[in-house]
Design an enzyme around this catalytic site. Structure first.
Site, PDB file in Angstrom:
ATOM      1  N   ARG A  56       0.854  -1.200   0.000  1.00  0.00           N
ATOM      2  CA  ARG A  56       0.000   0.000   0.000  1.00  0.00           C
ATOM      3  C   ARG A  56       0.882   1.239   0.000  1.00  0.00           C
ATOM      4  O   ARG A  56       0.579   2.232  -0.667  1.00  0.00           O
ATOM      5  CB  ARG A  56      -0.927   0.010   1.217  1.00  0.00           C
ATOM      6  CG  ARG A  56      -1.663   1.339   1.362  1.00  0.00           C
ATOM      7  CD  ARG A  56      -2.724   1.358   2.439  1.00  0.00           C
ATOM      8  NE  ARG A  56      -2.429   0.588   3.614  1.00  0.00           N
ATOM      9  CZ  ARG A  56      -1.626   0.960   4.610  1.00  0.00           C
ATOM     10  NH1 ARG A  56      -0.970   2.128   4.543  1.00  0.00           N
ATOM     11  NH2 ARG A  56      -1.438   0.181   5.659  1.00  0.00           N
ATOM     12  N   TYR A 109     -16.995  17.120 -15.287  1.00  0.00           N
ATOM     13  CA  TYR A 109     -17.339  15.707 -15.392  1.00  0.00           C
ATOM     14  C   TYR A 109     -18.311  15.360 -14.270  1.00  0.00           C
ATOM     15  O   TYR A 109     -18.134  15.770 -13.123  1.00  0.00           O
ATOM     16  CB  TYR A 109     -16.055  14.874 -15.294  1.00  0.00           C
ATOM     17  CG  TYR A 109     -16.273  13.427 -14.968  1.00  0.00           C
ATOM     18  CD1 TYR A 109     -17.113  12.629 -15.750  1.00  0.00           C
ATOM     19  CD2 TYR A 109     -15.656  12.839 -13.872  1.00  0.00           C
ATOM     20  CE1 TYR A 109     -17.321  11.295 -15.437  1.00  0.00           C
ATOM     21  CE2 TYR A 109     -15.848  11.505 -13.554  1.00  0.00           C
ATOM     22  CZ  TYR A 109     -16.689  10.742 -14.339  1.00  0.00           C
ATOM     23  OH  TYR A 109     -16.901   9.420 -14.025  1.00  0.00           O
ATOM     24  N   ASP A 182      -7.425  19.068 -14.453  1.00  0.00           N
ATOM     25  CA  ASP A 182      -7.738  17.729 -14.930  1.00  0.00           C
ATOM     26  C   ASP A 182      -7.315  17.667 -16.395  1.00  0.00           C
ATOM     27  O   ASP A 182      -7.936  18.288 -17.257  1.00  0.00           O
ATOM     28  CB  ASP A 182      -9.233  17.452 -14.774  1.00  0.00           C
ATOM     29  CG  ASP A 182      -9.610  16.019 -15.126  1.00  0.00           C
ATOM     30  OD1 ASP A 182      -8.908  15.409 -15.961  1.00  0.00           O
ATOM     31  OD2 ASP A 182     -10.614  15.516 -14.595  1.00  0.00           O
ATOM     32  N   LYS A 207      -8.350   6.466 -19.206  1.00  0.00           N
ATOM     33  CA  LYS A 207      -8.648   7.028 -20.520  1.00  0.00           C
ATOM     34  C   LYS A 207      -7.404   6.978 -21.421  1.00  0.00           C
ATOM     35  O   LYS A 207      -6.894   5.914 -21.704  1.00  0.00           O
ATOM     36  CB  LYS A 207      -9.184   8.456 -20.335  1.00  0.00           C
ATOM     37  CG  LYS A 207     -10.268   8.583 -19.253  1.00  0.00           C
ATOM     38  CD  LYS A 207     -11.434   7.648 -19.430  1.00  0.00           C
ATOM     39  CE  LYS A 207     -12.645   7.979 -18.562  1.00  0.00           C
ATOM     40  NZ  LYS A 207     -12.445   7.952 -17.116  1.00  0.00           N
TER      41      LYS A 207
END
Length: 387
Positions: A56, A109, A182, A207
């Site tokens: 982690r 978004y 972004d 994406k």
């Protein structure tokens, strides 16, 4: 010049392939191995080998991905997450406290809006929407002493509005806030916000970065080491990290980002020409068009104009839905940025969460993510669907 220094000064495609990783010293493997391990043998109590103790906190496969992301965005450190929204939430928790305020795009978004409006608001973070294309509107939305983040998408999703990153950075910094960009739609190949004054870049690596619709992920890249330490602490504390398999797939996709983006842009430009001349299309929204209100700014800060195209159709929502359902080469689906072309109705799909708000999108709007198929096939498919 050291190998790392040489890579840092190389061209984009060279960095995409080589930055962040040297061939494995034991085997010579040129691709980062998938370190499918949760923990690591320590060299004595507290003696970490290479800084690894628990996956982690850090994993070598993820480290390689984070290194190349930082190199491509020209930032100090990169961080890989389980999703774009996980990256966003971690950043917000690292920077903001209850009682603070953020400015967000007025056509953000839907998932980002939902995060701010339904999750962060309950935590005590207020937000105000503003048009990213209007620097004065963003300045007016800032609350002096309270605003910690000015959050922009450019191009925005799905209306493809353009924000002037350099100007918005000046406005944010004047108010003591961080500018977060972004960069998902542009990708680091077409735009590097940190070089224009932004403080943080956010990606849904699902994406264009991953590019093959086979992995979900997110990323942050920062240009300030003090901020990097805050983000690193929260990434480890919250724990929404990219796993080794996801990191491997994302890194593999990233190596071909440059050549993919060139084809995405080539195909998008041909489709825009087709749609602009079609009698059943009432408006084409693409930053590459001279009549787009953000065209001049986009041309200044982007290498090309991207593979995302939105358009409105004659006949309203019913016709827009019919076009989406009639397409065959274009796959009806959410997401974007993969090698395959996708088509969707934002009002009913990706942006359903903003219905009835000031961020609601037009009902006759269609958004397409233009893939890398043969352009003539894509145009023929749209012609059939529109007919």
């Amino acid at each position: 010049m050291s190998t790392s220094e040489h890579k840092a000064k190389s061209g984009f495609e060279t960095r995409a392939i080589h930055a962040g990783y040297d061939p494995d010293p034991t085997t010579g493997a040129v691709i980062p191995p998938i370190y499918a391990t949760s923990t690591y043998k320590q060299d004595g109590v507290g003696g970490l080998r290479g800084g690894y103790e628990y996956s982690r906190s850090a994993n070598p496969t993820r480290t390689a991905l984070e290194g190349v992301l930082a190199a491509l965005e020209e930032g100090e450190r990169g961080f890989a997450f389980a999703s774009g929204l996980a990256a966003e939430d971690t950043l917000i928790r690292a920077v903001c406290r209850p009682g603070d305020h953020a400015v967000i795009p007025d056509d953000a978004y839907g998932g980002t809006y939902r995060l701010f409006d339904k999750v962060e608001r309950n935590w005590g973070l207020a937000h105000s929407p503003a048009a990213v294309s209007d620097v004065d509107a963003v300045r007016a939305a800032i609350r002096p002493g309270e605003t910690k983040l000015v959050w922009v998408e450019t191009p925005t999703n799905p209306l493809l509005n353009i924000g002037d990153i350099e100007a918005l950075a000046a406005v944010a910094h004047e108010a003591g806030a961080l500018l977060v960009v972004d960069n998902t739609f542009a990708s680091p190949y077409l735009q590097q916000p940190l070089t224009l004054g932004a403080d943080v870049v956010v990606h849904s690596t699902t994406k264009y970065v991953g590019g093959h619709s086979d992995v979900v992920g997110g990323a942050l890249v920062v240009r300030d080491l003090e901020l990097a330490e805050q983000v690193a602490f929260h990434q480890n504390s919250i724990g929404a990290v990219a796993g080794p398999f996801d990191s491997f797939l994302t890194h593999r996709g990233l190596k071909t980002l440059g050549i993919r983006m060139d084809r995405h842009c080539d195909n998008a430009e041909k489709i825009v020409d087709f749609l602009t001349a079609h009698p059943k299309v009432s408006q084409v929204i693409y930053p590459g068009l001279a009549e787009h209100p953000g065209h001049t700014v986009a041309a200044k800060q982007m290498k090309r104009f991207g593979g995302m195209v939105s358009f409105r159709v004659v006949g309203g929502e019913e016709q827009a839905l019919a076009v989406c359902e009639n397409a065959e080469v274009f796959t009806l689906g959410e997401s974007l940025g993969g090698v395959e072309s996708l088509i969707e109705h934002p009002g009913r799909m990706t942006h359903a969460s903003v219905a009835g708000t000031e961020l609601e999108v037009p009902a006759d709007l269609i958004r397409i993510s233009v893939g890398i198929e043969t352009a003539d096939d894509l145009i023929a498919d749209l012609e059939r669907a529109l007919g």
